[in-house]
Design an enzyme around this catalytic site. Sequence first.
Site, mmCIF file in Angstrom:
data_model
loop_
_atom_site.group_PDB
_atom_site.id
_atom_site.type_symbol
_atom_site.label_atom_id
_atom_site.label_comp_id
_atom_site.label_asym_id
_atom_site.label_seq_id
_atom_site.Cartn_x
_atom_site.Cartn_y
_atom_site.Cartn_z
ATOM 1 N N ILE A 97 0.814 -1.224 0.000
ATOM 2 C CA ILE A 97 0.000 0.000 0.000
ATOM 3 C C ILE A 97 0.845 1.270 0.000
ATOM 4 C CG2 ILE A 97 -2.047 -1.023 1.045
ATOM 5 C CD1 ILE A 97 -1.119 -0.038 3.748
ATOM 6 N N GLY A 98 2.159 1.140 0.037
ATOM 7 C CA GLY A 98 2.986 2.333 -0.003
ATOM 8 C C GLY A 98 4.458 2.000 0.136
ATOM 9 N N GLY A 124 8.165 4.085 1.506
ATOM 10 C CA GLY A 124 8.817 5.268 2.041
ATOM 11 C C GLY A 124 10.304 5.225 1.793
ATOM 12 N N GLY A 125 11.026 6.138 2.455
ATOM 13 C CA GLY A 125 12.464 6.226 2.245
ATOM 14 C C GLY A 125 13.220 5.028 2.773
ATOM 15 N N PHE A 126 12.614 4.288 3.729
ATOM 16 C CA PHE A 126 13.357 3.209 4.376
ATOM 17 C C PHE A 126 12.718 1.847 4.207
ATOM 18 C CE2 PHE A 126 14.397 7.071 6.739
ATOM 19 C CZ PHE A 126 15.766 7.072 6.582
ATOM 20 N N GLY A 127 11.627 1.741 3.488
ATOM 21 C CA GLY A 127 11.019 0.434 3.323
ATOM 22 C C GLY A 127 9.638 0.496 2.717
ATOM 23 N N LYS A 184 4.975 -1.951 8.177
ATOM 24 C CA LYS A 184 6.065 -1.218 7.531
ATOM 25 C C LYS A 184 7.362 -2.006 7.703
ATOM 26 C CE LYS A 184 8.429 3.283 7.728
ATOM 27 N NZ LYS A 184 8.447 4.587 8.443
ATOM 28 N N ASP A 204 9.151 15.987 9.142
ATOM 29 C CA ASP A 204 8.820 15.521 7.784
ATOM 30 C C ASP A 204 7.320 15.612 7.535
ATOM 31 O OD1 ASP A 204 9.611 14.681 5.285
ATOM 32 O OD2 ASP A 204 9.660 12.555 5.794
#
Length: 375
Positions: A48-49, A51-54, A70, A168
């Site tokens: 579903i998405g 990010g910068g780390f996973g 996540k 952020d």
Amino acid sequence: MRICCFSTSEAGRSYPSQHDIDGSKNVILFSYNELRAATKNFHASNKIGRGGFGTVYKGILKNGRQVAVKALSAESRQGIQEFLTEIDMITNVKHPNLVELVGCCVQGNNRILVYEYVENNSLDRALFGSNDKKLKLDWYHRSAICMAVVRGLVFLHEELNPHIVHRDIKASNILLDKNLVPKIGDFGLAKLFPDNVTHLSTRVAGTTGYLAPEYAMRGQLTKKADIYSFGVLVLEIVSGRSSAKSTWLGVQKFLLEWAWQLYEEGKLLELVDPELEKPYPEDEVLRYMKVALFCTQAAANRRPNMTQVLAMLSKQSRLNEKLLTQPGIIQDMMAIWRGGSESTNSDNMHTPRKASLGLSSQQSSSLTVTEMLPR
């Protein structure tokens, strides 16, 4: 805070152990096998998405609860700090406009965070996604989203002790539940601010388009960095346009630049998303955009705090536009990370070469900006 491999646990069970992340916190520990089963072996259909780390997956626990899982990149050498920070920041912190951390898993090389599942994904997708993923947001919902994010930031900045600066705030970190109630997520870059601390000098981390100039240039972090990011976010919500886009009607301008130009010309309503259903309260829409400009002023000490922002948006405080000054605008945001070489870590972070940043209130200067995430 210590972190080691965990033995298996029953879903939803919290227990003290010599391997606990922090014995003083009520952290729910999941085994890797539990989360692998919940996500059907982290199947692509449950993604579903990212990010910068996973990567984030939808999962269903044995008790039937839906969660967002996540999974940090196994090869990441930097993500572990963000992982630890996120657990430390929001365990036991509850607010209707913050995403709830359910638990975590650290087993072998696996570092996984488990959150409440938020049905309507991110505000980024709702505003800027493909036509089949965008949501038709009327003014009632857009203004309600702005106000709810403000309340979440008031809680972080002023009600928690010690205070938290998120670092952020952006559309992709605002998640929308089934009723379109927004929840601030991703606290991996957050910093604690004790009462006796006025600012922190720290490595620059965040997302191009949302970074306050004093933070991007000097690494000087205060709560006003979040307020700057929130101002940019409000302009995105009103305009339906990403701050990362560098052209507007064929002209090389960022969203904040264009907003200021239209404000000076008395044409600020031209910024409003053409897809916003009419009629909408023009005076209220104008107020939101002007508050956004107050939040993005170049001088950090001229920006309001979040309690003042809440009062300004809710008409409890008059806007004195005579005090409004130009925004701090980083002219070459995208060039900063496009022109840089990739850093040695594997988190899709970039360590750019020196770049010229144009600020509306001061001359351009050269600096090295590290860890700016492209959208």
